[in-house]
Design an enzyme around this catalytic site. Structure first.
Site, PDB file in Angstrom:
ATOM      1  N   HIS A  58     -10.443  -2.564  11.480  1.00  0.00           N
ATOM      2  CA  HIS A  58      -9.701  -3.334  10.830  1.00  0.00           C
ATOM      3  C   HIS A  58      -9.308  -4.325  11.779  1.00  0.00           C
ATOM      4  O   HIS A  58      -8.552  -4.383  12.583  1.00  0.00           O
ATOM      5  CB  HIS A  58      -8.267  -2.406  10.710  1.00  0.00           C
ATOM      6  CG  HIS A  58      -7.136  -3.261   9.920  1.00  0.00           C
ATOM      7  ND1 HIS A  58      -5.736  -2.661  10.020  1.00  0.00           N
ATOM      8  CD2 HIS A  58      -6.964  -4.096   9.125  1.00  0.00           C
ATOM      9  CE1 HIS A  58      -4.890  -3.425   9.334  1.00  0.00           C
ATOM     10  NE2 HIS A  58      -5.835  -4.221   8.763  1.00  0.00           N
ATOM     11  N   LYS A  74      -9.653  -2.432   1.446  1.00  0.00           N
ATOM     12  CA  LYS A  74      -9.237  -1.160   2.266  1.00  0.00           C
ATOM     13  C   LYS A  74     -10.204  -0.064   1.972  1.00  0.00           C
ATOM     14  O   LYS A  74     -10.399   0.856   2.762  1.00  0.00           O
ATOM     15  CB  LYS A  74      -7.775  -1.036   2.349  1.00  0.00           C
ATOM     16  CG  LYS A  74      -6.995  -2.157   2.473  1.00  0.00           C
ATOM     17  CD  LYS A  74      -7.410  -2.672   3.840  1.00  0.00           C
ATOM     18  CE  LYS A  74      -6.117  -3.839   4.444  1.00  0.00           C
ATOM     19  NZ  LYS A  74      -6.559  -4.191   5.626  1.00  0.00           N
ATOM     20  N   ARG A 121       0.788  -1.179   0.137  1.00  0.00           N
ATOM     21  CA  ARG A 121       0.226   0.058  -0.033  1.00  0.00           C
ATOM     22  C   ARG A 121       0.976   1.339  -0.014  1.00  0.00           C
ATOM     23  O   ARG A 121       1.804   1.313   0.561  1.00  0.00           O
ATOM     24  CB  ARG A 121      -1.082   0.068   1.051  1.00  0.00           C
ATOM     25  CG  ARG A 121      -1.975  -0.946   1.343  1.00  0.00           C
ATOM     26  CD  ARG A 121      -3.244  -1.053   2.322  1.00  0.00           C
ATOM     27  NE  ARG A 121      -2.359  -1.179   3.800  1.00  0.00           N
ATOM     28  CZ  ARG A 121      -1.779  -0.270   4.527  1.00  0.00           C
ATOM     29  NH1 ARG A 121      -2.189   0.840   4.440  1.00  0.00           N
ATOM     30  NH2 ARG A 121      -1.149  -0.980   5.664  1.00  0.00           N
ATOM     31  N   TYR A 160      -1.174  -3.628  -6.860  1.00  0.00           N
ATOM     32  CA  TYR A 160      -1.143  -4.156  -5.583  1.00  0.00           C
ATOM     33  C   TYR A 160      -2.508  -4.248  -4.730  1.00  0.00           C
ATOM     34  O   TYR A 160      -3.265  -3.248  -4.707  1.00  0.00           O
ATOM     35  CB  TYR A 160      -0.002  -3.591  -4.740  1.00  0.00           C
ATOM     36  CG  TYR A 160      -0.126  -4.302  -3.342  1.00  0.00           C
ATOM     37  CD1 TYR A 160       0.615  -5.391  -3.231  1.00  0.00           C
ATOM     38  CD2 TYR A 160      -0.529  -3.556  -2.392  1.00  0.00           C
ATOM     39  CE1 TYR A 160       0.383  -6.032  -2.070  1.00  0.00           C
ATOM     40  CE2 TYR A 160      -0.644  -4.035  -1.042  1.00  0.00           C
ATOM     41  CZ  TYR A 160      -0.056  -5.382  -0.851  1.00  0.00           C
ATOM     42  OH  TYR A 160      -0.343  -6.059   0.322  1.00  0.00           O
ATOM     43  N   ASP A 172      -9.412  -9.888   8.924  1.00  0.00           N
ATOM     44  CA  ASP A 172      -9.083  -8.497   8.174  1.00  0.00           C
ATOM     45  C   ASP A 172      -9.818  -7.431   8.608  1.00  0.00           C
ATOM     46  O   ASP A 172      -9.607  -6.254   9.154  1.00  0.00           O
ATOM     47  CB  ASP A 172      -8.610  -8.296   7.089  1.00  0.00           C
ATOM     48  CG  ASP A 172      -7.442  -7.143   6.727  1.00  0.00           C
ATOM     49  OD1 ASP A 172      -6.429  -7.130   7.376  1.00  0.00           O
ATOM     50  OD2 ASP A 172      -8.013  -6.277   5.762  1.00  0.00           O
ATOM     51  N   SER A 184      -1.213  -3.777  10.290  1.00  0.00           N
ATOM     52  CA  SER A 184      -0.918  -4.725   9.036  1.00  0.00           C
ATOM     53  C   SER A 184       0.378  -5.422   9.627  1.00  0.00           C
ATOM     54  O   SER A 184       1.296  -5.002  10.133  1.00  0.00           O
ATOM     55  CB  SER A 184      -0.584  -3.722   8.067  1.00  0.00           C
ATOM     56  OG  SER A 184      -1.789  -3.147   7.252  1.00  0.00           O
ATOM     57  N   CYS A 242       0.697  -7.704  11.802  1.00  0.00           N
ATOM     58  CA  CYS A 242       0.735  -7.751  13.437  1.00  0.00           C
ATOM     59  C   CYS A 242       0.285  -8.960  13.697  1.00  0.00           C
ATOM     60  O   CYS A 242      -0.166  -9.040  15.103  1.00  0.00           O
ATOM     61  CB  CYS A 242       0.690  -6.432  13.965  1.00  0.00           C
ATOM     62  SG  CYS A 242       1.825  -5.366  13.472  1.00  0.00           S
ATOM     63  N   ARG A 270       1.846 -12.066  -0.775  1.00  0.00           N
ATOM     64  CA  ARG A 270       0.573 -12.403  -0.131  1.00  0.00           C
ATOM     65  C   ARG A 270       0.012 -13.732  -0.607  1.00  0.00           C
ATOM     66  O   ARG A 270       0.276 -13.909  -1.908  1.00  0.00           O
ATOM     67  CB  ARG A 270      -0.324 -11.308  -0.171  1.00  0.00           C
ATOM     68  CG  ARG A 270      -0.048  -9.886   0.491  1.00  0.00           C
ATOM     69  CD  ARG A 270      -0.713  -9.819   1.570  1.00  0.00           C
ATOM     70  NE  ARG A 270      -0.012  -8.694   2.454  1.00  0.00           N
ATOM     71  CZ  ARG A 270      -0.768  -8.284   3.548  1.00  0.00           C
ATOM     72  NH1 ARG A 270      -1.844  -8.741   4.185  1.00  0.00           N
ATOM     73  NH2 ARG A 270      -0.022  -7.267   4.123  1.00  0.00           N
TER      74      ARG A 270
HETATM   75  P1  GTP Z   1      -2.634  -7.584   7.456  1.00  0.00           P
HETATM   76  O1  GTP Z   1      -3.340  -8.747   6.782  1.00  0.00           O
HETATM   77  O2  GTP Z   1      -1.558  -7.039   6.841  1.00  0.00           O
HETATM   78  O3  GTP Z   1      -3.614  -6.600   8.071  1.00  0.00           O
HETATM   79  O4  GTP Z   1      -1.755  -8.254   8.676  1.00  0.00           O
HETATM   80  P2  GTP Z   1      -2.126  -9.240   9.694  1.00  0.00           P
HETATM   81  O5  GTP Z   1      -2.644  -8.290  11.182  1.00  0.00           O
HETATM   82  O6  GTP Z   1      -3.182 -10.274   9.262  1.00  0.00           O
HETATM   83  O7  GTP Z   1      -0.698  -9.919  10.109  1.00  0.00           O
HETATM   84  P3  GTP Z   1      -0.404 -11.505   9.888  1.00  0.00           P
HETATM   85  O8  GTP Z   1      -1.359 -12.279  10.722  1.00  0.00           O
HETATM   86  O9  GTP Z   1      -0.299 -11.942   8.828  1.00  0.00           O
HETATM   87  O10 GTP Z   1       1.003 -11.381  11.010  1.00  0.00           O
HETATM   88  C1  GTP Z   1       2.387 -11.172  10.087  1.00  0.00           C
HETATM   89  C2  GTP Z   1       3.347 -11.313  10.931  1.00  0.00           C
HETATM   90  O11 GTP Z   1       3.244 -11.235  12.396  1.00  0.00           O
HETATM   91  C3  GTP Z   1       4.225 -12.515  10.623  1.00  0.00           C
HETATM   92  O12 GTP Z   1       5.547 -12.065  10.600  1.00  0.00           O
HETATM   93  C4  GTP Z   1       4.261 -13.572  11.788  1.00  0.00           C
HETATM   94  O13 GTP Z   1       5.284 -14.176  11.953  1.00  0.00           O
HETATM   95  C5  GTP Z   1       3.946 -12.426  12.989  1.00  0.00           C
HETATM   96  N1  GTP Z   1       3.207 -12.978  13.962  1.00  0.00           N
HETATM   97  C6  GTP Z   1       2.010 -13.290  14.033  1.00  0.00           C
HETATM   98  N2  GTP Z   1       1.537 -13.632  15.473  1.00  0.00           N
HETATM   99  C7  GTP Z   1       2.718 -13.643  16.144  1.00  0.00           C
HETATM  100  C8  GTP Z   1       2.967 -13.987  17.586  1.00  0.00           C
HETATM  101  O14 GTP Z   1       2.063 -14.315  18.185  1.00  0.00           O
HETATM  102  N3  GTP Z   1       4.288 -13.831  17.852  1.00  0.00           N
HETATM  103  C9  GTP Z   1       5.269 -13.353  17.229  1.00  0.00           C
HETATM  104  N4  GTP Z   1       6.588 -13.361  17.756  1.00  0.00           N
HETATM  105  N5  GTP Z   1       4.994 -12.866  15.700  1.00  0.00           N
HETATM  106  C10 GTP Z   1       3.635 -12.996  15.369  1.00  0.00           C
HETATM  107 MN    MN Z   2      -3.966 -10.660   7.473  1.00  0.00          MN
HETATM  108 MN    MN Z   3      -5.040  -5.851   6.854  1.00  0.00          MN
END
Ligand code: GTP
Ligand code: MN
Ligand code: MN
Length: 608
Positions: free
Chosen positions: A249, A229, A81, A220, A296, A271, A273, A389
């Site tokens: 979100h 979004k 983004r 993208y 999401d 994002s 996280c 992705r």
């Molecule tokens: P968007 O789809 O972009 O909105 O992001 P999201 O919040 O869905 O992120 P996602 O669940 O794909 O997390 C991506 C990152 O967070 C990866 O690098 C994971 O390894 C890390 N991650 C997720 N859960 C944990 C956790 O409990 N501990 C740690 N250390 N890392 C985590």
């Molecule tokens: Mn996600």
């Molecule tokens: Mn997102």
């Protein structure tokens, strides 16, 4: 310079009699001069034909190892983004607020009209009728995306409900969000195309008052799949403020305890996280079960019983690939195994499968990286882009909750806010009440990730994980959150918690093992909701009383847990000026309720 004859194009017979939509489609074709116009009907056959075109064009590579699944790589400059190119074009600048880019709507329309003129030359213009959320919702959230990107069509077919059934439901007069998209890469006669056409000039523009979207230059996901979004967060948040609901979100999950107590939980993390991870969690604590409703976006409205009900407007998963593996998120792995996926900017294996960092402990001996180059484990750069992705139908998710398809949604008992912070923020904190929880959300902070262009690892405020997605003034948005709690019965409102899976020790290691172990935190949350466990009151809220967070069977020494949940007054005193700076940035629209919350926090910390 060559000039082209601007033949008026013949429009195909339209599958709708909606006069407003017909007029918009023909005006757009006239402006953008595509070679042909195609209405997306939502059929499997048309979907396949467009995929075949993408394979023939060299954009898609069919995977031998996954059913109906495709690999593709974007232009290396078009991978995330573009927040600095994203605009909220409200009539008054004040309504966009200090956190959004703004331009006068008239001025912006002129710029975009110039960019759109002739921009689809040599290409197909697709018209994608879609609905976000349920087609049988009380008020279905219709949209129509016009795009010259077949990649966008294929992805929108996965992420939303598209096609003729949507037009039929719209009838001749329904309101819809016109969502205009072009990659901005006209083809001159005889000019060879590239695998991922795009334009260096990019605009992602929302007109919140007239509920319109215009996007240019990027292919993208977050910039180009306009139902996601742009509509479901930026435009929908503006609608939600006017109509008394929330567009957030957030993931939505269903949690069942060993004694069959069911709770629905929503969680907002910025994002990359951990939303997709938490939404598909396999708890390690025996007897606890998670099922997925969304990963999401959540729309939350009051039900007749005064509770807040959430629905997931999306039909697919658009998840971060790296870090997704059998040990971290096995349900996401099962979902992509099931087929029908598009993978963007991951690596290709020699036998026609995909791979990315974190999928398996040992990388394959040889890969084609996302740039199309040879890659071996000794290569300097990762094989996949950090924001690569997977795009997969949500029905592939093996733990999808039955309620996913209920237009009424599910009643939310708890909302979690969380970010990526190395220090300061404890593993879990319960807010004192809705206003305090809103304060937690409004001051949420996180280290930036690769999900947006720009520096990675910088701490910034990301209120409710919505900083890039609030479609109006952030101060008004906070007030709207407070107002949602005001008229409501406090007992019926979700309880708000703040979590942080990412706190580090002195050596930089994660204090908390995360992933499946986060089920232990969910267990504590439910036990708090049920009044079954004690918490310790601290200046920042309620944290687990010693012994209440279940770590049985977990190889984690008490000292590390203590560090993970600790409230360090010095760290918090250092946090206060950062929060004050943030409040100053929001300025006069910062609700007095939140200023009072900040003052109370300072007093409790002895930092007043
Ligand atoms: P968007 O789809 O972009 O909105 O992001 P999201 O919040 O869905 O992120 P996602 O669940 O794909 O997390 C991506 C990152 O967070 C990866 O690098 C994971 O390894 C890390 N991650 C997720 N859960 C944990 C956790 O409990 N501990 C740690 N250390 N890392 C985590
Ligand atoms: Mn996600
Ligand atoms: Mn997102």
């Amino acid at each position: 310079m060559t000039t082209f004859q601007n033949d008026a194009i013949t429009l195909p017979e339209a599958p709708t009699r909606h006069p407003g939509l017909l007029a918009w489609v023909s005006q757009t074709a006239e402006l953008t001069t595509p070679e042909r116009v195609v209405w997306i009907d939502g059929s499997a056959q048309q979907h396949r034909e467009i995929i075949d075109d993408l394979v023939a064009a060299g954009t898609f590579v069919k995977l031998a190892k996954k059913p109906n699944s495709y690999w593709c790589a974007s232009d290396p400059t078009d991978v995330a983004r573009v927040e600095d190119r994203t605009f909220i074009c409200s009539v008054d600048e004040a309504d966009a607020g200090p956190t959004n880019n703004w331009m006068d709507p008239g001025e912006m329309r002129t710029i975009l009209k110039d960019l759109y003129r002739g921009c689809m030359k040599g290409r197909t213009m697709y018209v994608i009728p879609f609905v976000m959320g349920h087609l049988d919702a009380e008020k279905p959230m219709f949209g129509v995306e016009i795009t010259d990107s077949p990649y966008v069509v294929v992805s929108m077919n996965v992420m939303a409900k598209t096609g003729t059934r949507v037009l039929e439901k719209m009838g001749p007069s329904a309101d819809y969000v016109p969502a205009m998209h072009s990659i901005g890469a006209p083809l001159e006669p005889g000019q060879a195309d590239v695998a991922w056409p795009c334009n260096d000039t990019k605009y992602i523009v929302q007109f919140p008052q007239s509920r319109e979207i215009q996007s240019f230059g990027s292919g993208y996901g977050g910039n180009a799949l306009l139902g996601k979004k742009c509509y479901s967060l930026r435009i929908a948040s503006a609608m939600a403020r006017d109509e008394g609901w929330l567009a957030e979100h957030m993931l939505i999950l269903k949690l069942t305890s060993p004694s069959n107590v069911v709770k629905y939980i929503a969680a907002a993390f910025p994002s990359a996280c951990g939303k997709t991870n938490l939404a598909m969690l396999e708890p390690t604590v025996p007897g606890w079960k998670v099922e997925t409703l969304g990963d999401d976006i959540a729309w939350m409205r009051f039900g007749h019983d005064g509770r807040l009900y959430a629905t997931n407007p999306e039909n697919g998963l658009f998840g971060v690939a790296p870090g997704t593996g059998w040990d971290t998120n096995p349900n996401a792995m099962r979902a992509i195994e099931a087929g029908g996926s598009v993978f963007t900017n991951v690596a290709l294996t020699d036998d026609g499968d995909i791979w990315w960092e974190g999928m398996t402990p040992q990388p394959p001996a040889h890969l084609t990286d996302w740039h199309g180059n040879d890659w071996t484990p000794s290569s300097e750069n990762p094989s996949s882009h950090p924001n690569s992705r997977f795009c997969t139908p949500i029905r592939n998710c093996p733990i999808l909750a039955d309620e996913y398809d209920d237009p009424a949604g599910v009643p939310i008992s708890a909302i979690l806010f969380g970010g990526r912070r190395k220090t300061t923020i404890p593993l879990v904190t319960q807010s004192r009440d809705w206003a305090h929880g809103t304060f937690m959300g409004a001051t949420l902070s996180s280290e930036t990730t690769a999900a947006a262009t720009g520096a990675v690892g910088v701490v910034r405020r990301d209120p409710m994980a919505m900083l890039p997605f609030i479609g109006y003034n952030a101060g008004d948005y906070f007030q709207h959150w407070i107002d949602m709690g005001k008229g409501a019965d406090a007992d019926k409102m979700p309880k708000i918690f703040y979590v942080n899976w990412f706190r580090r020790d002195e050596d930089g290691g994660f204090l908390w093992p995360g992933y499946g172990e986060n089920g232990r935190v969910l267990k504590w949350v439910v036990e708090r909701l049920e009044g079954q466990v004690a918490a310790v009151e601290t200046p920042i809220g309620h944290v687990p009383a010693p012994g209440t967070l279940d770590i049985s069977g977990l190889d984690l020494d008490e000292g590390r847990l203590e560090q993970a949940v600790r409230v360090d007054p010095d760290e918090w005193k250092a946090e206060i000026p950062l929060i004050e700076e943030w409040f100053d940035k929001i300025g006069e629209k910062m609700p007095t309720t939140l200023i009072t919350e900040l003052n109370d926090l300072k007093a409790r910390l002895g930092a007043a």
